[in-house]
Design a protein around this motif. Structure first.
Motif, PDB file in Angstrom:
ATOM      1  N   ILE A  13       0.840  -1.203   0.000  1.00 36.68           N
ATOM      2  CA  ILE A  13       0.000   0.000   0.000  1.00 36.68           C
ATOM      3  C   ILE A  13       0.873   1.250   0.000  1.00 36.68           C
ATOM      4  O   ILE A  13       0.634   2.202  -0.763  1.00 36.68           O
ATOM      5  CB  ILE A  13      -0.943  -0.009   1.210  1.00 36.68           C
ATOM      6  N   ALA A  14       1.900   1.253   0.841  1.00 32.17           N
ATOM      7  CA  ALA A  14       2.808   2.400   0.877  1.00 32.17           C
ATOM      8  C   ALA A  14       3.579   2.539  -0.433  1.00 32.17           C
ATOM      9  O   ALA A  14       3.789   3.654  -0.935  1.00 32.17           O
ATOM     10  CB  ALA A  14       3.775   2.253   2.050  1.00 32.17           C
ATOM     11  N   ALA A  15       3.982   1.408  -1.008  1.00 28.04           N
ATOM     12  CA  ALA A  15       4.716   1.446  -2.271  1.00 28.04           C
ATOM     13  C   ALA A  15       3.843   1.985  -3.398  1.00 28.04           C
ATOM     14  O   ALA A  15       4.325   2.724  -4.276  1.00 28.04           O
ATOM     15  CB  ALA A  15       5.226   0.051  -2.615  1.00 28.04           C
ATOM     16  N   ALA A  16       2.566   1.627  -3.407  1.00 29.45           N
ATOM     17  CA  ALA A  16       1.660   2.117  -4.448  1.00 29.45           C
ATOM     18  C   ALA A  16       1.585   3.639  -4.421  1.00 29.45           C
ATOM     19  O   ALA A  16       1.643   4.304  -5.467  1.00 29.45           O
ATOM     20  CB  ALA A  16       0.269   1.511  -4.256  1.00 29.45           C
ATOM     21  N   ARG A  17       1.485   4.190  -3.235  1.00 30.30           N
ATOM     22  CA  ARG A  17       1.440   5.659  -3.110  1.00 30.30           C
ATOM     23  C   ARG A  17       2.759   6.279  -3.588  1.00 30.30           C
ATOM     24  O   ARG A  17       2.770   7.255  -4.355  1.00 30.30           O
ATOM     25  CB  ARG A  17       1.170   6.027  -1.653  1.00 30.30           C
ATOM     26  N   ARG A  18       3.854   5.711  -3.162  1.00 33.95           N
ATOM     27  CA  ARG A  18       5.171   6.257  -3.504  1.00 33.95           C
ATOM     28  C   ARG A  18       5.434   6.165  -5.005  1.00 33.95           C
ATOM     29  O   ARG A  18       5.885   7.128  -5.641  1.00 33.95           O
ATOM     30  CB  ARG A  18       6.249   5.491  -2.742  1.00 33.95           C
ATOM     31  N   LEU A  19       5.142   5.023  -5.605  1.00 29.11           N
ATOM     32  CA  LEU A  19       5.425   4.815  -7.019  1.00 29.11           C
ATOM     33  C   LEU A  19       4.510   5.653  -7.909  1.00 29.11           C
ATOM     34  O   LEU A  19       4.940   6.174  -8.945  1.00 29.11           O
ATOM     35  CB  LEU A  19       5.287   3.329  -7.356  1.00 29.11           C
ATOM     36  N   ALA A  20       3.244   5.792  -7.517  1.00 28.97           N
ATOM     37  CA  ALA A  20       2.319   6.588  -8.330  1.00 28.97           C
ATOM     38  C   ALA A  20       2.697   8.061  -8.317  1.00 28.97           C
ATOM     39  O   ALA A  20       2.536   8.764  -9.326  1.00 28.97           O
ATOM     40  CB  ALA A  20       0.894   6.393  -7.836  1.00 28.97           C
ATOM     41  N   ARG A  21       3.205   8.545  -7.192  1.00 20.75           N
ATOM     42  CA  ARG A  21       3.584   9.957  -7.111  1.00 20.75           C
ATOM     43  C   ARG A  21       4.746  10.274  -8.040  1.00 20.75           C
ATOM     44  O   ARG A  21       4.950  11.423  -8.421  1.00 20.75           O
ATOM     45  CB  ARG A  21       3.934  10.317  -5.671  1.00 20.75           C
ATOM     46  N   ALA A  22       5.499   9.272  -8.419  1.00 21.57           N
ATOM     47  CA  ALA A  22       6.648   9.485  -9.302  1.00 21.57           C
ATOM     48  C   ALA A  22       6.260   9.477 -10.777  1.00 21.57           C
ATOM     49  O   ALA A  22       7.102   9.742 -11.633  1.00 21.57           O
ATOM     50  CB  ALA A  22       7.703   8.410  -9.040  1.00 21.57           C
ATOM     51  N   VAL A  23       4.999   9.171 -11.081  1.00 17.48           N
ATOM     52  CA  VAL A  23       4.527   9.105 -12.474  1.00 17.48           C
ATOM     53  C   VAL A  23       3.536  10.243 -12.704  1.00 17.48           C
ATOM     54  O   VAL A  23       2.454  10.245 -12.104  1.00 17.48           O
ATOM     55  CB  VAL A  23       3.862   7.750 -12.770  1.00 17.48           C
ATOM     56  N   PRO A  24       3.846  11.217 -13.534  1.00 19.45           N
ATOM     57  CA  PRO A  24       2.937  12.348 -13.754  1.00 19.45           C
ATOM     58  C   PRO A  24       1.548  11.890 -14.191  1.00 19.45           C
ATOM     59  O   PRO A  24       1.403  11.086 -15.108  1.00 19.45           O
ATOM     60  CB  PRO A  24       3.633  13.142 -14.871  1.00 19.45           C
ATOM     61  N   GLY A  25       0.541  12.385 -13.487  1.00 16.22           N
ATOM     62  CA  GLY A  25      -0.846  12.087 -13.834  1.00 16.22           C
ATOM     63  C   GLY A  25      -1.368  10.753 -13.371  1.00 16.22           C
ATOM     64  O   GLY A  25      -2.538  10.428 -13.585  1.00 16.22           O
ATOM     65  N   ALA A  26      -0.529   9.937 -12.719  1.00 18.74           N
ATOM     66  CA  ALA A  26      -0.963   8.606 -12.284  1.00 18.74           C
ATOM     67  C   ALA A  26      -1.717   8.684 -10.963  1.00 18.74           C
ATOM     68  O   ALA A  26      -1.515   9.601 -10.157  1.00 18.74           O
ATOM     69  CB  ALA A  26       0.233   7.679 -12.145  1.00 18.74           C
ATOM     70  N   ARG A  27      -2.589   7.698 -10.745  1.00 15.53           N
ATOM     71  CA  ARG A  27      -3.291   7.536  -9.474  1.00 15.53           C
ATOM     72  C   ARG A  27      -3.204   6.070  -9.073  1.00 15.53           C
ATOM     73  O   ARG A  27      -3.380   5.183  -9.905  1.00 15.53           O
ATOM     74  CB  ARG A  27      -4.775   7.892  -9.588  1.00 15.53           C
ATOM     75  N   ALA A  28      -2.958   5.824  -7.809  1.00 11.74           N
ATOM     76  CA  ALA A  28      -2.979   4.455  -7.288  1.00 11.74           C
ATOM     77  C   ALA A  28      -3.619   4.493  -5.919  1.00 11.74           C
ATOM     78  O   ALA A  28      -3.216   5.275  -5.060  1.00 11.74           O
ATOM     79  CB  ALA A  28      -1.567   3.876  -7.205  1.00 11.74           C
ATOM     80  N   THR A  29      -4.625   3.652  -5.722  1.00  7.97           N
ATOM     81  CA  THR A  29      -5.428   3.701  -4.502  1.00  7.97           C
ATOM     82  C   THR A  29      -5.716   2.298  -4.014  1.00  7.97           C
ATOM     83  O   THR A  29      -6.097   1.426  -4.803  1.00  7.97           O
ATOM     84  CB  THR A  29      -6.774   4.409  -4.765  1.00  7.97           C
ATOM     85  N   VAL A  30      -5.549   2.084  -2.718  1.00 11.15           N
ATOM     86  CA  VAL A  30      -6.059   0.876  -2.068  1.00 11.15           C
ATOM     87  C   VAL A  30      -7.170   1.322  -1.135  1.00 11.15           C
ATOM     88  O   VAL A  30      -6.928   1.969  -0.117  1.00 11.15           O
ATOM     89  CB  VAL A  30      -4.962   0.127  -1.295  1.00 11.15           C
ATOM     90  N   GLY A  31      -8.401   1.001  -1.518  1.00 12.84           N
ATOM     91  CA  GLY A  31      -9.550   1.384  -0.702  1.00 12.84           C
ATOM     92  C   GLY A  31     -10.183   0.209   0.018  1.00 12.84           C
ATOM     93  O   GLY A  31     -11.136   0.381   0.777  1.00 12.84           O
ATOM     94  N   ARG A  32      -9.641  -0.978  -0.214  1.00 11.55           N
ATOM     95  CA  ARG A  32     -10.232  -2.168   0.401  1.00 11.55           C
ATOM     96  C   ARG A  32      -9.135  -3.167   0.719  1.00 11.55           C
ATOM     97  O   ARG A  32      -8.297  -3.477  -0.124  1.00 11.55           O
ATOM     98  CB  ARG A  32     -11.259  -2.790  -0.552  1.00 11.55           C
TER      99      ARG A  32
END
Length: 396
Positions: free
Chosen positions: A241-260
């Motif tokens: 979950i933490a990696a998804a946030r970190r990796l998405a922030r490094a890609v312009p326009g990307a979104r990554a979310t764990v809601g469940r």
């Protein structure tokens, strides 16, 4: 009856007393009540209601036929969702029918209002399920195997709703009737706030998909198992979950979310044996982003002595709505802006098969998929009026 009055008419259906907002999911009690409400409202307007093989409802003004002008949206919600996402498009379509009748307009083409099922994927996990099945972009056998949180399959739920599982799947006859499709929707962001406009037409929908990560370890006793003897799948799940946030922030326009996130067995004093994590990823190079997140998950799982299985549950590439239709409608509405979105819609699924367009109504909170989602009554009325003008134009 105004669009706001129709929204008020269903305001008590599917209220979620735990999460707040609304939880309305395909074939549940709230969904059944909303389907009955939609059919009643359509019949009051002299529309003939039919249900297709996948459970979508169609309300026809006159005789169904090819090259039809179709509008509508959905009435289901995410868990704890807002009052406008989906229902605004349905009620605006009904009000547009009233406006056209009031002007003495009789469509020169076949015309229908549609209510698609399970657009949010709130029960079975796949968004736009009704339109995906209609168009064949989701295989029927895969859909029938889907399970909800209680283990009920989509096939079983369909049977309980009176559908025949053997007929679920691509519906070329229904799809072939659609000439142009226009979906009105509350904006799911703050673009129109910044633009100072109550209405926009849709331009693009960014690529998006859902992936399920299942981490497996060793279930055990929380008090009797030393820390160095654990294979706890919750740790790699958390690191992913933490990696998804970190990796998405490094890609312009990307979104990554764990809601469940669902641990099994889910006891407070139990080390989980498995943990399911659902990743929602969106952006231009979404496949590359998910691959990087998956690699991070595998490294974290190995470090904890666990394993991970990754399954894609849905994916849609970037959608550009028909530019000619988009510009035609924008001009008709006085040059309203064209707006991109990160939110998926049934119109985007249909756009691979028919001419499709979106109209957005301003959301002053900029919040969606939450109880704070909102639209001012004046903007709701403006949206319904804009939809009526568009439909009158297309039905000539």
């Amino acid at each position: 009856m105004s669009a706001q009055a129709l929204l008020d008419d269903i305001a008590d259906v599917g209220r979620d007393r735990v999460r707040g907002g609304y939880s309305r999911h395909v074939f549940d009690a709230a969904d059944r009540e909303l389907r009955e409400w939609f059919a009643e409202q359509a019949q009051r307007r002299g529309l003939d209601v039919e249900r297709d093989r996948n459970g979508n409802l169609w309300a026809w003004w006159g005789t169904p036929g090819p090259d039809a002008v179709v509008t509508g949206s959905h009435l289901d919600s995410v868990p704890g969702g807002g009052a406008f996402d989906g229902p605004l498009g349905v009620v605006s379509a009904l009000v547009a029918v009233d406006e056209l009748r009031g002007r003495g307009v009789t469509p020169a083409k076949p015309f229908a209002v549609v209510m698609f099922g399970e657009e949010e994927g709130g029960r079975f996990g796949v968004p736009c399920l009704g339109s995906r099945l209609l168009t064949g972009s989701l295989r029927a056998d895969a859909a029938l195997r889907l399970r909800d949180a209680d283990g009920v399959t989509f096939a079983e739920a369909a049977v309980s709703a009176g559908l025949d599982p053997d007929r679920i799947g691509p519906d070329p006859e229904a799809l072939g009737r659609i000439g142009r499709f226009v979906e009105l929707h509350v904006e799911q962001g703050r673009g129109l706030i910044d633009l100072g406009s109550p209405i926009a037409v849709g331009s693009t929908v960014i690529a998006h998909g859902r992936w399920r990560f299942t981490f497996s370890g060793q279930g055990n006793h929380a008090g009797a198992t030393p820390m160095d003897d654990r294979r706890d799948p919750m740790l790699p799940a958390a690191e992913t979950i933490a990696a998804a946030r970190r990796l998405a922030r490094a890609v312009p326009g990307a979104r990554a979310t764990v809601g469940r996130l669902v641990p099994n067995p889910g006891g407070t004093n139990v080390i989980a044996s498995t943990v399911d994590v659902w990743l929602d990823a969106r952006g231009g190079d979404v496949s590359s982003l998910v691959a990087d997140i998956e690699q991070a998950a595998r490294v974290a799982a190995a470090e904890e002595g666990c394993s991970v299985q990754v399954r894609q549950e849905s994916h849609s590439g970037e959608v550009e709505f028909d530019p000619g239709l988009r510009d035609e409608l924008a001009g008709l509405l006085g040059g309203v802006p064209a707006l991109p979105t990160g939110a998926g819609h049934d119109a985007a699924i249909l756009s691979d098969h028919v001419q499709a367009a979106m109209l957005y109504v301003r959301n002053p909170t900029g919040v969606s998929h939450a109880p704070e989602e909102f639209a001012e009554a004046a903007d709701v009325a403006a949206g319904a009026g804009a939809l009526a003008r568009v439909l009158e134009h297309l039905c000539r």
